[in-house]
Scaffold this active site. Structure first.
Site, PDB file in Angstrom:
ATOM      1  N   TYR A   1     -11.278  -2.023  27.851  1.00 49.98           N
ATOM      2  CA  TYR A   1     -11.005  -0.734  26.916  1.00 49.98           C
ATOM      3  C   TYR A   1     -11.644   0.400  27.191  1.00 49.98           C
ATOM      4  O   TYR A   1     -11.168   1.482  27.190  1.00 49.98           O
ATOM      5  CB  TYR A   1     -11.022  -1.227  25.496  1.00 49.98           C
ATOM      6  CG  TYR A   1     -10.604  -0.320  24.211  1.00 49.98           C
ATOM      7  CD1 TYR A   1     -11.764   0.330  23.694  1.00 49.98           C
ATOM      8  CD2 TYR A   1      -9.631  -0.071  24.037  1.00 49.98           C
ATOM      9  CE1 TYR A   1     -11.701   1.132  22.697  1.00 49.98           C
ATOM     10  CE2 TYR A   1      -9.170   0.904  22.697  1.00 49.98           C
ATOM     11  CZ  TYR A   1     -10.387   1.427  22.316  1.00 49.98           C
ATOM     12  OH  TYR A   1     -10.238   2.571  21.444  1.00 49.98           O
TER      13      TYR A   1
HETATM   14  N1  LIG Z   1     -10.134   3.349  14.708  1.00 45.82           N
HETATM   15  C1  LIG Z   1     -11.108   3.756  15.433  1.00 45.82           C
HETATM   16  O1  LIG Z   1     -12.174   3.570  14.903  1.00 45.82           O
HETATM   17  C2  LIG Z   1     -11.035   4.470  16.804  1.00 45.82           C
HETATM   18  C3  LIG Z   1      -9.519   4.508  17.257  1.00 45.82           C
HETATM   19  N2  LIG Z   1      -9.638   5.159  18.515  1.00 45.82           N
HETATM   20  C4  LIG Z   1      -8.360   5.351  19.151  1.00 45.82           C
HETATM   21  O2  LIG Z   1      -7.418   6.131  18.193  1.00 45.82           O
HETATM   22  C5  LIG Z   1      -6.093   5.573  18.400  1.00 45.82           C
HETATM   23  C6  LIG Z   1      -5.692   5.140  17.036  1.00 45.82           C
HETATM   24  O3  LIG Z   1      -6.495   3.954  16.723  1.00 45.82           O
HETATM   25  P1  LIG Z   1      -6.343   3.094  15.430  1.00 45.82           P
HETATM   26  O4  LIG Z   1      -5.429   3.624  14.372  1.00 45.82           O
HETATM   27  O5  LIG Z   1      -7.527   2.602  15.057  1.00 45.82           O
HETATM   28  O6  LIG Z   1      -5.299   2.023  16.309  1.00 45.82           O
HETATM   29  P2  LIG Z   1      -4.616   0.779  15.752  1.00 45.82           P
HETATM   30  O7  LIG Z   1      -4.754  -0.480  16.706  1.00 45.82           O
HETATM   31  O8  LIG Z   1      -4.911   0.511  14.136  1.00 45.82           O
HETATM   32  O9  LIG Z   1      -3.291   1.197  15.970  1.00 45.82           O
HETATM   33  C7  LIG Z   1      -2.575   1.196  17.237  1.00 45.82           C
HETATM   34  C8  LIG Z   1      -1.028   1.443  17.005  1.00 45.82           C
HETATM   35  O10 LIG Z   1      -0.550   1.206  18.202  1.00 45.82           O
HETATM   36  C9  LIG Z   1       0.366   0.153  18.427  1.00 45.82           C
HETATM   37  N3  LIG Z   1       0.472  -0.503  19.512  1.00 45.82           N
HETATM   38  C10 LIG Z   1      -0.526  -1.260  20.260  1.00 45.82           C
HETATM   39  N4  LIG Z   1       0.133  -1.825  21.489  1.00 45.82           N
HETATM   40  C11 LIG Z   1       1.364  -1.406  21.595  1.00 45.82           C
HETATM   41  C12 LIG Z   1       2.388  -1.422  22.459  1.00 45.82           C
HETATM   42  N5  LIG Z   1       2.111  -2.308  23.682  1.00 45.82           N
HETATM   43  N6  LIG Z   1       3.547  -0.998  22.330  1.00 45.82           N
HETATM   44  C13 LIG Z   1       3.701  -0.319  21.143  1.00 45.82           C
HETATM   45  N7  LIG Z   1       2.678   0.106  20.323  1.00 45.82           N
HETATM   46  C14 LIG Z   1       1.704  -0.591  20.463  1.00 45.82           C
HETATM   47  C15 LIG Z   1       0.202  -0.797  17.271  1.00 45.82           C
HETATM   48  O11 LIG Z   1       1.038  -1.740  16.719  1.00 45.82           O
HETATM   49  C16 LIG Z   1      -0.486  -0.062  16.062  1.00 45.82           C
HETATM   50  O12 LIG Z   1       0.456   0.502  15.270  1.00 45.82           O
HETATM   51  C17 LIG Z   1      -5.981   4.503  19.527  1.00 45.82           C
HETATM   52  O13 LIG Z   1      -5.777   5.282  20.594  1.00 45.82           O
HETATM   53  C18 LIG Z   1      -7.559   4.196  19.462  1.00 45.82           C
HETATM   54  O14 LIG Z   1      -8.048   3.569  20.743  1.00 45.82           O
HETATM   55  C19 LIG Z   1     -10.807   5.663  19.233  1.00 45.82           C
HETATM   56  C20 LIG Z   1     -11.983   5.358  18.702  1.00 45.82           C
HETATM   57  C21 LIG Z   1     -12.178   4.899  17.405  1.00 45.82           C
HETATM   58  O1  LIG Z   2     -12.529   3.069  20.032  1.00 49.22           O
HETATM   59  C1  LIG Z   2     -13.249   2.495  19.531  1.00 49.22           C
HETATM   60  O2  LIG Z   2     -14.408   3.178  19.227  1.00 49.22           O
HETATM   61  C2  LIG Z   2     -15.270   2.708  18.237  1.00 49.22           C
HETATM   62  C3  LIG Z   2     -15.145   1.131  17.948  1.00 49.22           C
HETATM   63  O3  LIG Z   2     -16.127   0.558  17.100  1.00 49.22           O
HETATM   64  C4  LIG Z   2     -13.723   0.929  17.306  1.00 49.22           C
HETATM   65  O4  LIG Z   2     -13.514  -0.277  17.031  1.00 49.22           O
HETATM   66  C5  LIG Z   2     -12.928   1.145  18.576  1.00 49.22           C
HETATM   67  O5  LIG Z   2     -11.499   1.217  18.220  1.00 49.22           O
END
Ligand SMILES: NC(=O)C1=CN([C@@H]2O[C@H](COP(=O)(O)OP(=O)(O)OC[C@H]3O[C@@H](n4cnc5c(N)ncnc54)[C@H](O)[C@@H]3O)[C@@H](O)[C@H]2O)C=CC1
Ligand SMILES: O=C1OC[C@@H](O)[C@H](O)[C@H]1O
Length: 250
Positions: free
Chosen positions: A157
């Site tokens: 990741y």
């Molecule tokens: N929440 C956090 O603390 C952090 C999030 N991020 C990034 O921000 C973005 C959003 O994060 P979150 O909302 O926490 O993520 P999340 O995991 O809660 O939501 C991701 C969404 O993408 C969808 N998804 C996953 N794999 C898929 C696939 N193969 N095809 C279609 N849809 C798919 C899931 O169903 C979900 O609705 C991501 O790119 C994540 O890496 C980065 C740093 C921290």
């Molecule tokens: O991308 C990320 O960065 C911070 C992590 O703690 C979080 O779970 C992950 O989504």
């Protein structure tokens, strides 16, 4: 947290595609783009939450497993057929499941690259011709502070998320002559329901706030505010850059 969001007139009527819009930060962005009057669509593998978000926001939801590139291409084409040429792409979908370096197998590695990196490129490739024809467009890629903090326990990741920067900057050079902008949004730890449920122990939250200059938890609207600006014409001369929204953690 301020209730109101800034208004961006250029987003009214603009066709916006968000990947991973069924939950978390993506769902918040879908809601906010719709509130701006954008013609909003999102792709997600999660049908149940996708249909819920679509009903709540009026956005177009298409179920799509973004690891399946032919399906991705068909879905992007369907969005454009339904709503018009895509002017904004937000590459948000990902999965930050933890995985130990000791146990990752080649297939695991490939699957995590497909889930966190590969689709970001192929979605950009699919929308670029529409943006070239319009002589403008904004493509956002989602990174993460995790690799910047040298966070362990998820090597595939963090590798994918660091690679997003090279992808965005290379495409910024290739697509800039057509008025297409490519930027990276870098979230800190953003407390979605999923993050709260899976990892938000008092110790982990305390350590994060200790590290942050700003001693408050981040939530999805904090990211949506940055994304709206980068999507709108207000950031018309901004490209090839990364925008960290992390409370000052790195
Ligand atoms: N929440 C956090 O603390 C952090 C999030 N991020 C990034 O921000 C973005 C959003 O994060 P979150 O909302 O926490 O993520 P999340 O995991 O809660 O939501 C991701 C969404 O993408 C969808 N998804 C996953 N794999 C898929 C696939 N193969 N095809 C279609 N849809 C798919 C899931 O169903 C979900 O609705 C991501 O790119 C994540 O890496 C980065 C740093 C921290
Ligand atoms: O991308 C990320 O960065 C911070 C992590 O703690 C979080 O779970 C992950 O989504």
């Amino acid at each position: 947290m301020p209730e109101e969001f800034a208004r961006y007139p250029s987003l009214r009527g603009r066709v916006v595609l968000v990947t991973g819009g069924a939950s978390g930060i993506g769902a918040c962005m879908v809601e906010q783009f719709a509130a701006q009057g954008a013609r909003t669509a999102f792709l997600d593998i999660d049908t149940i939450n996708g249909e819920r978000v679509a009903a709540e926001t009026g956005a177009l939801f298409l179920r799509c497993d973004l690891r399946d590139i032919p399906a991705l291409r068909l879905a992007v084409a369907e969005v454009a057929r339904s709503l018009g040429p895509i002017g904004v792409l937000v590459n948000n979908a990902a999965r930050d499941d933890r995985h130990g370096w000791e146990t990752v197998e080649p297939d695991d590695w490939d699957e995590r690259m497909h889930t966190n990196l590969r689709h970001q490129f192929f979605c950009a490739q699919a929308v670029a011709p529409m943006m070239q024809a319009a002589r403008q467009g904004s493509i956002l890629f989602f990174g993460s502070v995790s690799w910047m903090k040298a966070q362990g326990g998820m090597p595939a990741y963090t590798t994918a998320k660091s690679a997003v920067h090279g992808l965005a900057r290379g495409l910024a050079r290739d697509l800039g002559p057509f008025g297409i902008r490519c930027n990276v949004v870098v979230p800190g730890w953003v407390f979605t329901e999923r993050q709260e449920q899976l990892w938000a122990t008092p110790e982990a939250v305390g350590a994060t706030l200790e590290r942050q200059c700003l001693k408050e938890k981040l939530y999805p609207p904090d990211l949506a505010r940055m994304v709206l600006w980068l999507a709108a014409d207000d950031s018309r001369m901004v490209t090839a850059q990364s925008f960290v929204v992390d409370g000052g953690a790195i």
